[in-house]
Design a protein around this motif. Structure first.
Motif, PDB file in Angstrom:
ATOM      1  N   ASP A  33       0.828  -1.211   0.000  1.00  0.00           N
ATOM      2  CA  ASP A  33       0.000   0.000   0.000  1.00  0.00           C
ATOM      3  C   ASP A  33       0.860   1.257   0.000  1.00  0.00           C
ATOM      4  O   ASP A  33       0.547   2.237  -0.689  1.00  0.00           O
ATOM      5  CB  ASP A  33      -0.934   0.017   1.207  1.00  0.00           C
ATOM      6  N   LEU A  34       1.936   1.259   0.779  1.00  0.00           N
ATOM      7  CA  LEU A  34       2.845   2.414   0.782  1.00  0.00           C
ATOM      8  C   LEU A  34       3.396   2.666  -0.618  1.00  0.00           C
ATOM      9  O   LEU A  34       3.474   3.803  -1.064  1.00  0.00           O
ATOM     10  CB  LEU A  34       4.001   2.190   1.763  1.00  0.00           C
ATOM     11  N   TYR A  35       3.787   1.607  -1.313  1.00  0.00           N
ATOM     12  CA  TYR A  35       4.312   1.722  -2.683  1.00  0.00           C
ATOM     13  C   TYR A  35       3.219   2.225  -3.622  1.00  0.00           C
ATOM     14  O   TYR A  35       3.400   3.193  -4.352  1.00  0.00           O
ATOM     15  CB  TYR A  35       4.845   0.368  -3.144  1.00  0.00           C
ATOM     16  N   ASP A  36       2.083   1.556  -3.591  1.00  0.00           N
ATOM     17  CA  ASP A  36       1.007   1.873  -4.535  1.00  0.00           C
ATOM     18  C   ASP A  36       0.476   3.293  -4.384  1.00  0.00           C
ATOM     19  O   ASP A  36       0.155   3.937  -5.374  1.00  0.00           O
ATOM     20  CB  ASP A  36      -0.158   0.893  -4.381  1.00  0.00           C
ATOM     21  N   PHE A  37       0.376   3.782  -3.153  1.00  0.00           N
ATOM     22  CA  PHE A  37      -0.244   5.080  -2.924  1.00  0.00           C
ATOM     23  C   PHE A  37       0.750   6.184  -2.584  1.00  0.00           C
ATOM     24  O   PHE A  37       0.351   7.276  -2.172  1.00  0.00           O
ATOM     25  CB  PHE A  37      -1.316   4.959  -1.841  1.00  0.00           C
ATOM     26  N   ALA A  38       2.031   5.940  -2.803  1.00  0.00           N
ATOM     27  CA  ALA A  38       3.048   6.972  -2.578  1.00  0.00           C
ATOM     28  C   ALA A  38       2.803   8.138  -3.535  1.00  0.00           C
ATOM     29  O   ALA A  38       2.379   7.934  -4.676  1.00  0.00           O
ATOM     30  CB  ALA A  38       4.439   6.398  -2.798  1.00  0.00           C
ATOM     31  N   PRO A  39       3.093   9.356  -3.107  1.00  0.00           N
ATOM     32  CA  PRO A  39       2.867  10.517  -3.979  1.00  0.00           C
ATOM     33  C   PRO A  39       3.926  10.667  -5.077  1.00  0.00           C
ATOM     34  O   PRO A  39       3.745  11.455  -5.997  1.00  0.00           O
ATOM     35  CB  PRO A  39       2.923  11.697  -3.009  1.00  0.00           C
ATOM     36  N   ILE A  40       5.002   9.918  -4.976  1.00  0.00           N
ATOM     37  CA  ILE A  40       6.074   9.976  -5.972  1.00  0.00           C
ATOM     38  C   ILE A  40       5.925   8.790  -6.922  1.00  0.00           C
ATOM     39  O   ILE A  40       5.740   7.659  -6.485  1.00  0.00           O
ATOM     40  CB  ILE A  40       7.456   9.927  -5.292  1.00  0.00           C
ATOM     41  N   PRO A  41       6.020   9.042  -8.229  1.00  0.00           N
ATOM     42  CA  PRO A  41       5.947   7.934  -9.188  1.00  0.00           C
ATOM     43  C   PRO A  41       7.150   6.989  -9.047  1.00  0.00           C
ATOM     44  O   PRO A  41       8.296   7.438  -9.032  1.00  0.00           O
ATOM     45  CB  PRO A  41       5.975   8.632 -10.551  1.00  0.00           C
ATOM     46  N   TYR A  42       6.862   5.706  -8.909  1.00  0.00           N
ATOM     47  CA  TYR A  42       7.893   4.671  -8.859  1.00  0.00           C
ATOM     48  C   TYR A  42       7.700   3.725 -10.037  1.00  0.00           C
ATOM     49  O   TYR A  42       6.565   3.371 -10.379  1.00  0.00           O
ATOM     50  CB  TYR A  42       7.801   3.855  -7.568  1.00  0.00           C
ATOM     51  N   PHE A  43       8.825   3.315 -10.625  1.00  0.00           N
ATOM     52  CA  PHE A  43       8.801   2.382 -11.752  1.00  0.00           C
ATOM     53  C   PHE A  43       9.896   1.345 -11.557  1.00  0.00           C
ATOM     54  O   PHE A  43      10.975   1.663 -11.058  1.00  0.00           O
ATOM     55  CB  PHE A  43       9.084   3.104 -13.079  1.00  0.00           C
ATOM     56  N   THR A  44       9.637   0.131 -11.988  1.00  0.00           N
ATOM     57  CA  THR A  44      10.663  -0.887 -12.093  1.00  0.00           C
ATOM     58  C   THR A  44      10.785  -1.226 -13.566  1.00  0.00           C
ATOM     59  O   THR A  44       9.786  -1.545 -14.226  1.00  0.00           O
ATOM     60  CB  THR A  44      10.301  -2.155 -11.287  1.00  0.00           C
ATOM     61  N   LEU A  45      12.012  -1.101 -14.094  1.00  0.00           N
ATOM     62  CA  LEU A  45      12.277  -1.413 -15.500  1.00  0.00           C
ATOM     63  C   LEU A  45      13.128  -2.659 -15.578  1.00  0.00           C
ATOM     64  O   LEU A  45      14.003  -2.883 -14.731  1.00  0.00           O
ATOM     65  CB  LEU A  45      13.041  -0.262 -16.179  1.00  0.00           C
ATOM     66  N   ASP A  46      12.908  -3.439 -16.629  1.00  0.00           N
ATOM     67  CA  ASP A  46      13.802  -4.570 -16.860  1.00  0.00           C
ATOM     68  C   ASP A  46      15.040  -4.082 -17.609  1.00  0.00           C
ATOM     69  O   ASP A  46      15.190  -2.879 -17.861  1.00  0.00           O
ATOM     70  CB  ASP A  46      13.084  -5.705 -17.596  1.00  0.00           C
ATOM     71  N   ALA A  47      15.919  -4.987 -17.963  1.00  0.00           N
ATOM     72  CA  ALA A  47      17.188  -4.616 -18.600  1.00  0.00           C
ATOM     73  C   ALA A  47      16.991  -3.976 -19.973  1.00  0.00           C
ATOM     74  O   ALA A  47      17.895  -3.297 -20.471  1.00  0.00           O
ATOM     75  CB  ALA A  47      18.093  -5.845 -18.712  1.00  0.00           C
ATOM     76  N   LEU A  48      15.818  -4.140 -20.582  1.00  0.00           N
ATOM     77  CA  LEU A  48      15.534  -3.530 -21.878  1.00  0.00           C
ATOM     78  C   LEU A  48      14.805  -2.200 -21.740  1.00  0.00           C
ATOM     79  O   LEU A  48      14.438  -1.579 -22.733  1.00  0.00           O
ATOM     80  CB  LEU A  48      14.709  -4.490 -22.741  1.00  0.00           C
ATOM     81  N   GLY A  49      14.564  -1.765 -20.509  1.00  0.00           N
ATOM     82  CA  GLY A  49      13.872  -0.506 -20.289  1.00  0.00           C
ATOM     83  C   GLY A  49      12.362  -0.624 -20.321  1.00  0.00           C
ATOM     84  O   GLY A  49      11.657   0.383 -20.355  1.00  0.00           O
ATOM     85  N   VAL A  50      11.848  -1.840 -20.285  1.00  0.00           N
ATOM     86  CA  VAL A  50      10.400  -2.069 -20.285  1.00  0.00           C
ATOM     87  C   VAL A  50       9.889  -1.941 -18.851  1.00  0.00           C
ATOM     88  O   VAL A  50      10.487  -2.485 -17.913  1.00  0.00           O
ATOM     89  CB  VAL A  50      10.061  -3.464 -20.850  1.00  0.00           C
ATOM     90  N   ILE A  51       8.808  -1.220 -18.688  1.00  0.00           N
ATOM     91  CA  ILE A  51       8.202  -1.036 -17.371  1.00  0.00           C
ATOM     92  C   ILE A  51       7.547  -2.349 -16.954  1.00  0.00           C
ATOM     93  O   ILE A  51       6.629  -2.826 -17.612  1.00  0.00           O
ATOM     94  CB  ILE A  51       7.164   0.100 -17.384  1.00  0.00           C
ATOM     95  N   VAL A  52       8.021  -2.929 -15.858  1.00  0.00           N
ATOM     96  CA  VAL A  52       7.451  -4.182 -15.370  1.00  0.00           C
ATOM     97  C   VAL A  52       6.567  -3.965 -14.146  1.00  0.00           C
ATOM     98  O   VAL A  52       5.753  -4.829 -13.808  1.00  0.00           O
ATOM     99  CB  VAL A  52       8.537  -5.243 -15.071  1.00  0.00           C
ATOM    100  N   GLN A  53       6.728  -2.810 -13.484  1.00  0.00           N
ATOM    101  CA  GLN A  53       5.886  -2.493 -12.343  1.00  0.00           C
ATOM    102  C   GLN A  53       5.878  -0.978 -12.152  1.00  0.00           C
ATOM    103  O   GLN A  53       6.876  -0.303 -12.423  1.00  0.00           O
ATOM    104  CB  GLN A  53       6.434  -3.164 -11.083  1.00  0.00           C
ATOM    105  N   PHE A  54       4.747  -0.437 -11.693  1.00  0.00           N
ATOM    106  CA  PHE A  54       4.651   0.990 -11.409  1.00  0.00           C
ATOM    107  C   PHE A  54       3.519   1.220 -10.430  1.00  0.00           C
ATOM    108  O   PHE A  54       2.606   0.413 -10.317  1.00  0.00           O
ATOM    109  CB  PHE A  54       4.460   1.813 -12.692  1.00  0.00           C
ATOM    110  N   ASN A  55       3.612   2.326  -9.710  1.00  0.00           N
ATOM    111  CA  ASN A  55       2.572   2.634  -8.740  1.00  0.00           C
ATOM    112  C   ASN A  55       1.520   3.560  -9.349  1.00  0.00           C
ATOM    113  O   ASN A  55       1.603   3.927 -10.531  1.00  0.00           O
ATOM    114  CB  ASN A  55       3.180   3.209  -7.446  1.00  0.00           C
ATOM    115  N   LEU A  56       0.550   3.943  -8.539  1.00  0.00           N
ATOM    116  CA  LEU A  56      -0.543   4.773  -9.021  1.00  0.00           C
ATOM    117  C   LEU A  56      -0.048   6.137  -9.513  1.00  0.00           C
ATOM    118  O   LEU A  56      -0.476   6.615 -10.566  1.00  0.00           O
ATOM    119  CB  LEU A  56      -1.589   4.956  -7.916  1.00  0.00           C
TER     120      LEU A  56
END
Length: 157
Positions: A22-45
């Motif tokens: 929940d802290l990750y999902d509703f954080a006010p700062i955009p978070y992204f996880t990219l794979d080695a090719l730069g593809v977004i594999v996870q992101f928050n709201l």
């Protein structure tokens, strides 16, 4: 360990997982996880809102597709250096406008996993920050986009 103690430990771990998710999902700062090719594999709201993408979409997105073209070399170099473990810097660039917002100047701070397979990024809107006066030239000049983390911390004090 008894079955009851194992069950209690599992329940506590599960509760912590939900709390931090929940802290990750509703954080006010955009978070992204990219794979080695730069593809977004996870992101928050906040990340979904920033890039105007639906979290339910299964179509993969490359983060670079949201970067203003003249800043692509800066971003690609930054990501490559981060994934290779050679970079302790942040990156400043401009994201393309979308239907809900104009172009946006951002600072990306990132860390990689131990294997260098994924990069976790926090994307900070620097145009709205109190330091925006100091960054105006950086926003428009791709040559000034990689910032040493130490100098960033110093200038923020």
């Amino acid at each position: 360990m008894s079955n009851e103690a194992l069950r209690q430990a599992y329940d506590e771990a599960d509760a912590l997982h939900h709390k931090y998710a929940d802290l990750y999902d509703f954080a006010p700062i955009p978070y992204f996880t990219l794979d080695a090719l730069g593809v977004i594999v996870q992101f928050n709201l906040a990340g979904a809102i920033l890039l105007d993408i639906q979290r339910s979409q299964t179509r993969p997105h490359r983060f670079a597709a949201f970067v203003k073209p003249e800043f692509l070399p800066v971003f690609n170099r930054f990501l490559a250096h981060k994934l290779s473990g050679k970079c302790r810097r942040s990156c400043e660039l401009v994201l393309l406008a979308n239907t809900h917002r104009p172009e946006r100047a951002v600072r990306i701070q990132a860390v990689t996993d131990e294997g260098g397979h994924e990069c976790q990024m926090a994307v900070i809107d620097i145009a709205a920050s109190s330091q925006s006066v100091h960054h105006d030239r950086r926003h428009t000049d791709p040559e000034h986009q990689v910032v040493d983390d130490h100098s960033t911390q110093t200038s923020a004090q």
